[in-house]
Design an enzyme around this catalytic site. Structure first.
Site, PDB file in Angstrom:
ATOM      1  N   ASP A  19       0.604   8.721   3.883  1.00  0.00           N
ATOM      2  CA  ASP A  19       1.186   7.367   3.822  1.00  0.00           C
ATOM      3  C   ASP A  19       0.684   6.535   5.003  1.00  0.00           C
ATOM      4  OD1 ASP A  19       3.324   5.337   2.790  1.00  0.00           O
ATOM      5  OD2 ASP A  19       3.743   5.595   4.920  1.00  0.00           O
ATOM      6  N   LYS A  36       0.851  -1.197   0.000  1.00  0.00           N
ATOM      7  CA  LYS A  36       0.000   0.000   0.000  1.00  0.00           C
ATOM      8  C   LYS A  36       0.880   1.239   0.000  1.00  0.00           C
ATOM      9  CE  LYS A  36       0.308   2.195   3.244  1.00  0.00           C
ATOM     10  NZ  LYS A  36       1.345   2.940   4.075  1.00  0.00           N
TER      11      LYS A  36
HETATM   12  P1  NAP Z   1      11.947   2.023   2.214  1.00  0.00           P
HETATM   13  O1  NAP Z   1      12.595   1.111   3.196  1.00  0.00           O
HETATM   14  O2  NAP Z   1      12.395   3.433   2.167  1.00  0.00           O
HETATM   15  O3  NAP Z   1      12.041   1.506   0.707  1.00  0.00           O
HETATM   16  C1  NAP Z   1      12.007   0.180   0.301  1.00  0.00           C
HETATM   17  C2  NAP Z   1      13.106  -0.097  -0.685  1.00  0.00           C
HETATM   18  O4  NAP Z   1      12.722   0.280  -1.992  1.00  0.00           O
HETATM   19  C3  NAP Z   1      14.374   0.688  -0.473  1.00  0.00           C
HETATM   20  O5  NAP Z   1      15.151   0.128   0.557  1.00  0.00           O
HETATM   21  C4  NAP Z   1      15.050   0.604  -1.841  1.00  0.00           C
HETATM   22  O6  NAP Z   1      15.906  -0.532  -1.872  1.00  0.00           O
HETATM   23  C5  NAP Z   1      13.894   0.377  -2.802  1.00  0.00           C
HETATM   24  N1  NAP Z   1      13.782   1.429  -3.791  1.00  0.00           N
HETATM   25  C6  NAP Z   1      13.722   1.236  -5.129  1.00  0.00           C
HETATM   26  N2  NAP Z   1      13.675   2.374  -5.775  1.00  0.00           N
HETATM   27  C7  NAP Z   1      13.735   3.349  -4.873  1.00  0.00           C
HETATM   28  C8  NAP Z   1      13.790   4.748  -4.946  1.00  0.00           C
HETATM   29  N3  NAP Z   1      13.798   5.381  -6.147  1.00  0.00           N
HETATM   30  N4  NAP Z   1      13.866   5.444  -3.797  1.00  0.00           N
HETATM   31  C9  NAP Z   1      13.897   4.830  -2.615  1.00  0.00           C
HETATM   32  N5  NAP Z   1      13.871   3.481  -2.471  1.00  0.00           N
HETATM   33  C10 NAP Z   1      13.790   2.745  -3.593  1.00  0.00           C
HETATM   34  O7  NAP Z   1      10.366   2.036   2.397  1.00  0.00           O
HETATM   35  P2  NAP Z   1       9.411   1.079   3.242  1.00  0.00           P
HETATM   36  O8  NAP Z   1       9.183   1.688   4.580  1.00  0.00           O
HETATM   37  O9  NAP Z   1       9.853  -0.326   3.168  1.00  0.00           O
HETATM   38  O10 NAP Z   1       8.065   1.322   2.416  1.00  0.00           O
HETATM   39  C11 NAP Z   1       7.841   0.740   1.159  1.00  0.00           C
HETATM   40  C12 NAP Z   1       6.347   0.622   0.946  1.00  0.00           C
HETATM   41  O11 NAP Z   1       5.804  -0.156   2.016  1.00  0.00           O
HETATM   42  C13 NAP Z   1       5.617   1.975   0.984  1.00  0.00           C
HETATM   43  O12 NAP Z   1       4.598   1.996   0.031  1.00  0.00           O
HETATM   44  C14 NAP Z   1       5.042   2.033   2.393  1.00  0.00           C
HETATM   45  O13 NAP Z   1       3.848   2.790   2.453  1.00  0.00           O
HETATM   46  C15 NAP Z   1       4.772   0.560   2.642  1.00  0.00           C
HETATM   47  N6  NAP Z   1       4.724   0.236   4.085  1.00  0.00           N
HETATM   48  C16 NAP Z   1       5.721   0.665   4.921  1.00  0.00           C
HETATM   49  C17 NAP Z   1       5.608   0.411   6.294  1.00  0.00           C
HETATM   50  C18 NAP Z   1       6.662   0.863   7.291  1.00  0.00           C
HETATM   51  O14 NAP Z   1       6.387   0.869   8.496  1.00  0.00           O
HETATM   52  N7  NAP Z   1       7.876   1.209   6.881  1.00  0.00           N
HETATM   53  C19 NAP Z   1       4.510  -0.292   6.788  1.00  0.00           C
HETATM   54  C20 NAP Z   1       3.570  -0.765   5.885  1.00  0.00           C
HETATM   55  C21 NAP Z   1       3.677  -0.492   4.548  1.00  0.00           C
HETATM   56  P3  NAP Z   1      17.230  -0.500  -2.807  1.00  0.00           P
HETATM   57  O15 NAP Z   1      17.930   0.792  -2.519  1.00  0.00           O
HETATM   58  O16 NAP Z   1      18.003  -1.704  -2.364  1.00  0.00           O
HETATM   59  O17 NAP Z   1      16.729  -0.585  -4.211  1.00  0.00           O
END
Ligand code: NAP
Length: 307
Positions: free
Chosen positions: A167, A89
């Site tokens: 978000d 999401k």
């Molecule tokens: P994150 O850690 O910042 O990003 C996930 C990974 O995506 C990064 O580590 C990166 O890995 C990759 N990525 C690829 N292209 C990117 C770009 N242009 N810029 C930044 N990262 C990029 O984010 P996250 O918290 O896991 O969230 C990802 C999704 O999950 C979102 O939609 C968020 O709403 C959802 N979500 C998050 C949480 C939470 O608590 N964090 C909870 C539920 C849902 P590489 O650098 O190795 O490519």
């Protein structure tokens, strides 16, 4: 036989929730990852999804955990190649791109699952059932958390398409749109944008529904201490409270047992069910409320945000 799955975007949510959920399910085998800078120990890793799909014809399912602005091309590529796709999401950065993915998945006869993890929280089905035959009078949603604690250093959330405080707020909307017997219509919004960022840090929203139903939502990303992820629904015959992001429920202040909170195991069980049935599940209602807030919302300047 478990489905062979690739995980894309090995960051916070992939590591904290997807990998453990996949390890605990018999429905999927985590076979490969695609991430520019990270991987999962012991799992075949690729720098991007295109090279993964070229090398691993055995991968039938792809789960995308990248931020929403960078997900569409990967989703399209996987669907074009006939792989089933699950989206974190929010399912995308715009309504149109997700609608295009739905059309593509239908045309290719594969599953597209736009997951909403908060809808998979323990109390959500019980809340929906309790509300099903009640007349709702008022809904109040409070979604307040500390961005520095929950999203440390994540710059994409402050960039256009990253949704800012929506978000987390969209998690509350995903619950509201699942439990209320009627859809809500946004009537007013005030969005507070830090002067140095593209997305809002706080928002106040008002909604209307049938028969005089009124709803309000207060979103704030600068709340320190315990997060407040609460929804209160006043009906003509009792008041329902959902707290802890849908994990707990009470009726007129009396707790209702709902069992263990297993959001991500539930999501993967649903993905497997959809694949086995040859179905798709991509409800855009929560994203539409966010889009409406950006369309109708009054923009108010807020102090600059720095980590
Ligand atoms: P994150 O850690 O910042 O990003 C996930 C990974 O995506 C990064 O580590 C990166 O890995 C990759 N990525 C690829 N292209 C990117 C770009 N242009 N810029 C930044 N990262 C990029 O984010 P996250 O918290 O896991 O969230 C990802 C999704 O999950 C979102 O939609 C968020 O709403 C959802 N979500 C998050 C949480 C939470 O608590 N964090 C909870 C539920 C849902 P590489 O650098 O190795 O490519």
């Amino acid at each position: 036989m478990p489905h062979t799955l690739a995980l894309v975007g090995i960051g916070e949510i992939a590591r904290n929730q997807h990998v453990p959920a996949l390890q605990g399910t018999g429905a999927f085998t985590l076979a490969a990852t695609a991430s520019r800078n990270a991987g999962v120990e012991g799992i075949d890793g690729y720098r991007n999804l295109a090279s993964l799909l070229d090398a691993r014809a055995d991968v039938t399912c792809v789960s995308l955990c990248t931020p929403p602005q960078f997900r569409y091309e990967d989703a399209r590529l996987a669907l074009e190649q006939g792989r089933h796709v699950m989206l974190e999401k929010p399912p995308g950065a715009t309504l149109s791109e997700v609608e295009a993915l739905i059309d593509l998945a239908r045309a290719r006869g594969v599953t597209l699952y736009a997951s909403w993890h908060s809808r998979a929280a323990a109390a959500v089905p019980a809340a929906r059932d309790w509300l099903a035959d009640r007349r709702v009078r008022n809904v109040s949603m409070t979604w307040k958390e500390d961005v520095r604690h929950w999203h440390p250093g994540q710059d994409w959330i402050w960039q256009a398409g990253g949704l800012g405080v929506f978000d987390p707020g969209i998690n509350g909307f995903s619950i509201l749109t699942a439990i209320l017997p009627h859809p809500l219509r946004l009537t007013a919004a005030e969005l507070r944008f830090p002067e140095n960022r593209d997305t809002p840090v706080a928002a106040d929203l008002a909604f209307a529904g049938p028969d005089g139903l009124r709803a309000q939502a207060a979103l704030d990303w600068l709340e320190t201490g315990e997060p407040k992820w609460d929804i209160v629904v006043a009906t003509e015959s009792g008041t329902l409270t959902l707290s802890k992001g849908g994990a707990e429920m009470a009726v007129d202040g009396v707790p209702v047992p709902v069992g263990e909170n297993r959001e991500y195991p539930n999501l993967y069980a649903r993905f497997a069910e959809l694949i086995d049935r040859g179905e798709r599940d991509a409800d855009l209602a929560p994203l539409r409320l966010v889009a409406d807030a950006f369309m109708l919302g009054r923009r108010v300047a807020a102090p600059a945000f720095r980590w």
